[in-house]
Design a protein around this motif. Structure first.
Motif, short mmCIF file in Angstrom:
data_model
loop_
_atom_site.label_atom_id
_atom_site.label_comp_id
_atom_site.label_asym_id
_atom_site.label_seq_id
_atom_site.Cartn_x
_atom_site.Cartn_y
_atom_site.Cartn_z
N HIS A 211 0.82 -1.20 0.00
CA HIS A 211 0.00 0.00 0.00
C HIS A 211 0.87 1.26 0.00
CE1 HIS A 211 -3.64 2.32 0.57
NE2 HIS A 211 -3.11 2.92 1.63
N TYR A 212 1.97 1.22 0.74
CA TYR A 212 2.89 2.35 0.79
C TYR A 212 3.48 2.64 -0.59
CZ TYR A 212 7.15 4.98 1.88
OH TYR A 212 8.15 5.92 1.90
N ARG A 213 3.83 1.59 -1.33
CA ARG A 213 4.39 1.78 -2.68
C ARG A 213 3.36 2.39 -3.62
NH1 ARG A 213 7.63 -4.03 -3.29
NH2 ARG A 213 9.49 -3.42 -2.07
N ARG A 214 2.10 1.96 -3.49
CA ARG A 214 1.06 2.55 -4.34
C ARG A 214 0.84 4.02 -3.99
NH1 ARG A 214 -1.34 -2.64 -3.39
NH2 ARG A 214 -2.56 -1.76 -1.67
N GLU A 215 0.85 4.33 -2.68
CA GLU A 215 0.68 5.71 -2.26
C GLU A 215 1.85 6.58 -2.67
OE1 GLU A 215 -1.94 7.30 -0.33
OE2 GLU A 215 -2.90 5.58 -1.28
N LYS A 217 3.56 6.44 -5.35
CA LYS A 217 3.42 6.85 -6.75
C LYS A 217 2.37 7.94 -6.92
CE LYS A 217 4.65 2.26 -8.53
NZ LYS A 217 4.18 1.10 -9.32
N ARG A 218 1.43 8.00 -5.97
CA ARG A 218 0.31 8.94 -6.11
C ARG A 218 0.52 10.24 -5.35
NH1 ARG A 218 -4.36 9.92 -3.38
NH2 ARG A 218 -3.79 8.43 -1.75
N VAL A 219 1.26 10.17 -4.21
CA VAL A 219 1.40 11.34 -3.34
C VAL A 219 2.82 11.89 -3.45
CG1 VAL A 219 1.30 12.14 -0.95
CG2 VAL A 219 -0.29 10.38 -1.75
N ASP A 220 2.93 13.22 -3.49
CA ASP A 220 4.24 13.87 -3.58
C ASP A 220 4.85 14.13 -2.21
OD1 ASP A 220 4.11 13.92 -6.33
OD2 ASP A 220 3.09 15.86 -6.37
N LYS A 222 6.35 13.01 0.57
CA LYS A 222 6.96 11.79 1.10
C LYS A 222 7.16 11.89 2.61
CE LYS A 222 9.27 10.55 -3.20
NZ LYS A 222 8.57 11.56 -3.97
#
Length: 564
Positions: A211-215, A217-220, A222
């Motif tokens: 889930h962290y990896r998907r987020e 890619k979507r959220v700047d 970090k």
């Protein structure tokens, strides 16, 4: 890996030291309870005979495979699937080893009193079963070590020792006549704890990582993600597992063969070395078990004093040795000369090795000096007047303090050598270890017949001296090609040594005048001298402490992202 290997190794050593202190405090309390309430013979059976069986099975089953797997992480031809398959070999290996070991422990070794034989038989089978099932958790344990999940290891080790001790104490308090039964049951339950805890962690961790990896890619933002998911999800792009099932053999996709030939050769070399190292590490227990040199009561006395004399090794030296071995395996490549490796990494490894030698030597000398004048006091407080009667425990503990100095140096020297040896060099050292093993067993048997339990300690000192000489020669030769020498910082500074000698003389005076009248005054005086010695060492090694603090701050910055 993106994580700082040196910083993680230092953190691992720190947490391990705290855990070892907790573990040994609990074990010491249990041993004191057995000595005072149940008897020394039962303690000799559990702590010498049964724990020797556990040590033999676990060490011979997994030591070579785990060490070779750690060293093969930099081998581009070795895949994670091959590493997992190799780690699972420990389970059938332990099962196969358990069959002859159980036969030997039940039929060949010196006999156990008929009153305890039924319990002893159950204890042997319980230990073997616990070892086999515990190794089913070797894959997640290895993964957590490689990816520097230091806190997980600390939590699991603490839970393991706490549950084992709690189960043992509860059963013994209910019925003191089934102490050996309680010991076996506690070992099995603690093994189940290790398995359940490690697999449960990754069962929860892996979905959160996905889930962290998907987020990511979507959220700047970090930094916000780090706050949400924690440090364990930082720099985990190379984490290879998508499911907990992939930690089982044959599940992870593997384009190559099931096992890596280079890894197998390294395992074979470490296996031959491991057999010899096990003989050297537990040699006195093998001699005690095979021949009737000492009774179980005398074995218990020796074991208690040996454990007490090895406090520094268990609390401090072993965690430092394990962490330094991990650091050197990740920093220095085995199959390349130092000239062909990164110069910065080589210089840092040289500096770290020099600092390690100075630190452990200083600690060992403090233990040696103060141990000469506080051995009797410690044993009296631990086992009571009956335990120290005759003076043998005090003599044993004083000699152990000398062995600690050699043990400290040998642990670091061999740790570096094992971390950087090629397969050919490991095989060469195995022949030397074979000579040391035979010499050690012969010396142990002969010196024990002459001097009693003290002979075991003297034989161990001779063995340590041989091994240290070989390791130091290797280190000097290895770094000579890059014109550096980590052995230049080998010994402590002169002011520290002078203050230590003066404090030793003062403690001798305190032992003569204060100890017969007031143990409290004698202990407080020793604590004052110890503080003075440590302050002197800190003053002389300011640069070392500043380096350690800088590495700690560097790790905090890398985890928080705060550059201010």
């Amino acid at each position: 890996m993106g994580r700082n290997i040196l910083a993680s190794s230092l953190q691992h050593a720190s947490f391990s030291i705290v855990f070892q202190i907790l573990c040994r405090c609990i074990t010491f309390a249990i041993n004191a309870f057995i000595v005072r309430s149940v008897g020394r013979e039962v303690l000799g059976i559990t702590n010498v005979r049964l724990l020797l069986l556990e040590s033999t099975l676990l060490f011979l089953s997994k030591e070579a495979i785990t060490r070779s797997a750690l060293s093969s992480r930099h081998n581009k031809h070795c895949t994670w699937a091959q590493l997992i398959n190799q780690l699972w070999i420990t389970v059938p290996a332990c099962f196969i080893l358990a069959i002859p070991c159980l036969y030997i422990w039940l039929n060949w070794l010196s006999t156990v009193d008929e009153h305890y034989y039924v319990q002893y038989r159950f204890g042997c089978f319980a230990i073997a079963f616990a070892c086999v099932i515990e190794l089913t958790a070797e894959a997640p344990i290895f993964v957590s070590q490689v990816f520097c999940f230091v806190k997980l290891k600390v939590v699991m080790d603490t839970s393991h020792i706490f549950i084992r001790s709690l189960v043992f104490i509860v059963i013994v308090l209910l019925n003191k006549n089934i102490t050996i039964y309680a010991f076996g049951v506690a070992q099995i339950i603690s093994a189940v704890t290790i398995i359940a805890g490690n697999y449960a962690f990754f069962h929860m961790y892996i979905p959160r990582l996905m889930h962290y990896r998907r987020e990511l890619k979507r959220v700047d933002d970090k930094y916000k993600l780090r706050e949400m998911y924690g440090d364990y999800y930082e720099n985990m792009d190379d984490f290879p597992f998508m499911s907990i099932k992939e930690m089982c053999p044959g599940v992870l996709p593997n384009p190559n063969s099931a096992f890596n030939p280079d890894l197998q050769k390294l395992v074979l070399s470490f296996t031959k070395q491991g057999v010899l190292k096990q003989v050297l590490t537990e040699g006195e227990k093998y001699v005690m078990s095979v021949s009737p040199v000492l009774t179980f009561s005398e074995q218990a006395t020796y074991d208690v004093v040996n454990n007490m004399g090895s406090l520094a090794a268990r609390f401090i030296f072993r965690p430092i040795e394990d962490s330094s071995y991990f650091y050197f395996t990740q920093t220095i490549a085995r199959d390349a000369t130092l000239l062909n490796q990164k110069r910065d990494a080589v210089n840092e490894a040289c500096q770290v090795l020099s600092y390690l030698f100075r630190v452990v030597t200083s600690i060992a000398l403090v233990g040696f000096v103060f141990g000469q004048f506080y051995a009797g006091t410690i044993l009296l407080l631990y086992g009571g007047a009956d335990f120290v009667e005759g003076g043998l425990p005090e003599i044993l503990l004083r000699w152990h303090c000398l062995a600690i100095v050699l043990l400290a140096v040998n642990g670091i020297a061999e740790g570096y050598m094992f971390a950087t040896n090629t397969s050919q060099e490991i095989d060469t050292y195995n022949y030397y270890m074979a000579f040391c093993s035979v010499a050690f067993l012969m010396l142990s048997y002969q010196l024990t017949n002459w001097l009693g339990p003290v002979g075991f300690i003297l034989a161990n000192c001779c063995n340590m001296s041989f091994r240290i000489s070989y390791s130091l020669f290797y280190i000097h030769k290895h770094f000579n090609e890059v014109n550096t020498n980590p052995l230049q910082g080998f010994l402590p500074r002169p002011v520290f040594v002078t203050v230590l000698c003066v404090c030793g003389i003062m403690c001798k005076i305190s032992e003569a005048y204060f100890s017969p009248h007031s143990i409290l005054y004698h202990v407080l005086f020793g604590a004052l001298c110890t503080c003075l010695t440590l302050l002197t060492w800190c003053f002389e090694n300011r640069q070392l402490l500043q380096t350690g603090l800088a590495k700690y701050r560097e790790r905090k910055v890398s985890l928080t992202g705060d550059t201010n």
